[in-house]
Design a protein around this motif. Structure first.
Motif, PDB file in Angstrom:
ATOM      1  N   ALA A  96      53.952 -24.424 -30.192  1.00 52.05           N
ATOM      2  CA  ALA A  96      53.786 -23.930 -28.826  1.00 52.05           C
ATOM      3  C   ALA A  96      53.020 -22.608 -28.814  1.00 52.05           C
ATOM      4  N   VAL A  97      53.331 -21.715 -29.765  1.00 51.18           N
ATOM      5  CA  VAL A  97      52.583 -20.458 -29.857  1.00 51.18           C
ATOM      6  C   VAL A  97      51.102 -20.743 -30.125  1.00 51.18           C
ATOM      7  N   ALA A  98      50.831 -21.683 -31.023  1.00 53.16           N
ATOM      8  CA  ALA A  98      49.441 -22.014 -31.347  1.00 53.16           C
ATOM      9  C   ALA A  98      48.701 -22.542 -30.121  1.00 53.16           C
ATOM     10  N   VAL A  99      49.320 -23.448 -29.370  1.00 49.77           N
ATOM     11  CA  VAL A  99      48.686 -23.977 -28.152  1.00 49.77           C
ATOM     12  C   VAL A  99      48.458 -22.860 -27.141  1.00 49.77           C
ATOM     13  N   PHE A 100      49.442 -21.980 -26.998  1.00 44.81           N
ATOM     14  CA  PHE A 100      49.322 -20.868 -26.059  1.00 44.81           C
ATOM     15  C   PHE A 100      48.149 -19.957 -26.433  1.00 44.81           C
ATOM     16  N   LEU A 101      47.982 -19.696 -27.724  1.00 46.47           N
ATOM     17  CA  LEU A 101      46.893 -18.820 -28.165  1.00 46.47           C
ATOM     18  C   LEU A 101      45.527 -19.468 -27.978  1.00 46.47           C
ATOM     19  N   VAL A 102      45.432 -20.764 -28.270  1.00 46.16           N
ATOM     20  CA  VAL A 102      44.170 -21.473 -28.035  1.00 46.16           C
ATOM     21  C   VAL A 102      43.817 -21.431 -26.547  1.00 46.16           C
ATOM     22  N   GLY A 103      44.820 -21.659 -25.699  1.00 48.01           N
ATOM     23  CA  GLY A 103      44.590 -21.578 -24.259  1.00 48.01           C
ATOM     24  C   GLY A 103      44.178 -20.187 -23.819  1.00 48.01           C
ATOM     25  N   SER A 104      44.780 -19.149 -24.420  1.00 41.71           N
ATOM     26  CA  SER A 104      44.426 -17.772 -24.065  1.00 41.71           C
ATOM     27  C   SER A 104      42.976 -17.471 -24.423  1.00 41.71           C
ATOM     28  N   LEU A 105      42.556 -17.886 -25.612  1.00 39.71           N
ATOM     29  CA  LEU A 105      41.174 -17.667 -26.021  1.00 39.71           C
ATOM     30  C   LEU A 105      40.210 -18.402 -25.095  1.00 39.71           C
ATOM     31  N   ALA A 106      40.553 -19.635 -24.745  1.00 31.76           N
ATOM     32  CA  ALA A 106      39.693 -20.403 -23.842  1.00 31.76           C
ATOM     33  C   ALA A 106      39.598 -19.735 -22.474  1.00 31.76           C
ATOM     34  N   CYS A 107      40.710 -19.186 -21.970  1.00 26.49           N
ATOM     35  CA  CYS A 107      40.693 -18.505 -20.676  1.00 26.49           C
ATOM     36  C   CYS A 107      39.753 -17.299 -20.708  1.00 26.49           C
ATOM     37  N   ALA A 108      39.775 -16.569 -21.808  1.00 29.41           N
ATOM     38  CA  ALA A 108      38.904 -15.394 -21.924  1.00 29.41           C
ATOM     39  C   ALA A 108      37.433 -15.785 -21.929  1.00 29.41           C
ATOM     40  N   LEU A 109      37.127 -17.028 -22.300  1.00 24.98           N
ATOM     41  CA  LEU A 109      35.736 -17.505 -22.348  1.00 24.98           C
ATOM     42  C   LEU A 109      35.356 -18.316 -21.110  1.00 24.98           C
ATOM     43  N   ALA A 110      36.240 -18.367 -20.116  1.00 18.71           N
ATOM     44  CA  ALA A 110      35.986 -19.188 -18.924  1.00 18.71           C
ATOM     45  C   ALA A 110      34.738 -18.696 -18.194  1.00 18.71           C
TER      46      ALA A 110
END
Length: 473
Positions: A96-110
């Motif tokens: 879950a932490v890994a998915v959350f971090l991948v999502g966070s990085l993707a949000c920063a690149l939106a």
């Protein structure tokens, strides 16, 4: 008793009554994940005007960044119990932490509001699993004799998020660009994963995990998401009432169908509604639900009032709200932790709601309330808030068999999220109606706080049904 070993981490230690340094460190690591996910549900709200300018969209369109995250969180949370049962809570938490971090990085690149909303869904899927899985894992390792004291430390985290989120978001935007609203999660999450791999013991999956309740998942998760969407849309300034009402009706129909399915299911349902009829779980859930509605509702109202009614900046409004977080931390460490095993849960929770009620009364008279008295009221309110979540979670976690802890934890997380959403949406609608009718900012906000006061009185009455005996007895 022989410690078990596992391939995905250190062995689960033998349970004793003493809280050692390793257990305390483990609890802080797990609560770091919970705090990261809970904070992210509010930290972005401060950045909505900035995101609106960045993407050339209205604030209402950018609001989908917050709504999408909450919808994903609520959709993911019911599955956390089965996932932990099937794969082991430690593996699920790390994933879950890994998915959350991948999502966070993707949000920063939106690059647009649509891409940001889509990436926030990914982030929310991980964030929705973190609090219930982490709490269940902690309760399982701590054992019943230490659960109360550990929960007094970590139980305040969900209540701190709406307090610290606006302050953290305002601070980041003062010193960095908007992507850091999401990038800040990366170092925190990576440190949490590394420490968890070292400190968190392996808790084996269930020997005979139940079959996944696919039909229940297809009814419950979309139903909760639809209800939450309808409530959020009704409570927003740019709401579309027909769509919101349609979502609420559809969500209610799905939840009713899930209830009928769960009551007659010939297998373990995703969430068993019969648990709510088991004393004292029903009273405990009611107390947590109303506490969440009150805390999230208050932290929705006060920042708006301080900025629109008193002309404060977002940063100054966040500083004004900080005493509530300070009160929650002090109450958790200095009051709840020493008493939670020696005093009846009912005594602690009733005292907490009494303090919240006393501190909410001044908020019904905002026009005459000075900054000093507002700070004092928030400090007392935080103290009272800290006396709700930890005893309630202790009641639940010490009253169920260890193998049921993940499912019980998923129920508590759902109650917290849905209670907060209902409280916020209801107060938002009431506030807008009063502002339209009177145009008096202070009076309209004061009337909304009368509703918060009513919620707290209702919760106080429900808390009287909690156990009268101290856990140590």
């Amino acid at each position: 008793m022989t410690a078990q070993t596992g391939s995905d981490g250190p062995a689960a230690p033998e349970v004793s009554d003493r809280i050692g340094g390793r257990l305390l460190a483990m609890s802080l690591v797990l609560v770091l994940g919970t705090f990261m996910a809970s904070l992210d549900s509010t930290i972005v709200n401060v950045g909505l005007p900035v995101l609106s300018v960045e993407f050339g969209a209205s604030v209402t369109e950018v609001q989908w960044a917050s709504t999408a995250y909450l919808l994903a969180v609520v959709a993911a949370a019911p599955t956390s119990g089965w996932l932990a049962e099937r794969f082991g809570a430690r593996r699920v938490w790390l994933a879950a932490v890994a998915v959350f971090l991948v999502g966070s990085l993707a949000c920063a690149l939106a690059w647009s509001t649509a891409s940001l909303a889509a990436f926030r869904v990914l982030q929310g899927l991980g964030g929705g699993l973190l609090p219930p899985t982490g709490q269940a894992l902690l309760a399982r390792v701590a054992g019943k004799s230490r659960t109360g004291r550990i929960m007094s430390i970590v139980g305040v985290v969900p209540m701190l998020a709406p307090v610290l989120g606006p302050l953290a978001g305002g601070t980041l935007l003062e010193v960095a660009d908007w992507p850091w609203l999401f990038l800040v999660n990366l170092p925190v999450g990576l440190v949490a994963m590394l420490l968890a791999a070292w400190l968190v013991p392996h808790v084996p999956a269930a020997d005979r995990a139940s079959r996944f309740d696919l039909r229940g998942a297809m009814l419950l998760s979309p139903g909760l998401a639809a209800v939450l969407f309808g409530l959020t849309d009704i409570g927003s300034a740019g709401r579309n009432t027909p769509i919101a009402v349609t979502a609420l009706v559809a969500g209610a129909a799905l939840l009713a169908a899930f209830l009928a399915h769960a009551l007659r299911a010939d297998r373990v349902p995703l969430v068993d509604p019969r648990l709510f009829r088991t004393p004292p779980l029903g009273a405990a859930v009611l107390a947590l639900f109303v506490a969440a509605a009150s805390v999230f509702g208050t932290m929705f109202l006060l920042p708006m009032y301080l900025q629109s009614g008193r002309g404060l900046s977002a940063w100054d409004a966040g500083l004004m709200l900080a005493p509530q977080g300070a009160g929650a931390v002090l109450g958790s460490l200095l009051v709840v932790k020493p008493l939670i095993d020696r005093v009846a849960p009912r005594t602690i929770v009733v005292t907490g709601f009494a303090l919240i009620i006393a501190a909410t009364v001044p908020l019904t008279q905002l026009a005459a309330l000075s900054d000093g008295w507002l700070v004092a009221a928030l400090l007392v309110r935080g103290l009272g808030t800290s006396m709700i979540a930890s005893p309630v979670m202790t009641i639940v976690y010490t009253g169920v068999d260890p193998e049921w802890l993940p499912r019980a934890s998923s129920v508590l997380s759902l109650v917290n999220y849905v209670g907060g959403a209902i409280g916020t949406a209801g107060l938002a609608v009431l506030l807008e109606l009063r502002l339209t009718a009177t145009g008096d900012v202070a009076a309209s906000f004061s009337e909304a706080f009368w509703c918060v006061l009513g919620l707290c009185v209702l919760a106080l009455a429900g808390a009287l049904r909690l156990p009268k005996t101290a856990p140590s007895r």
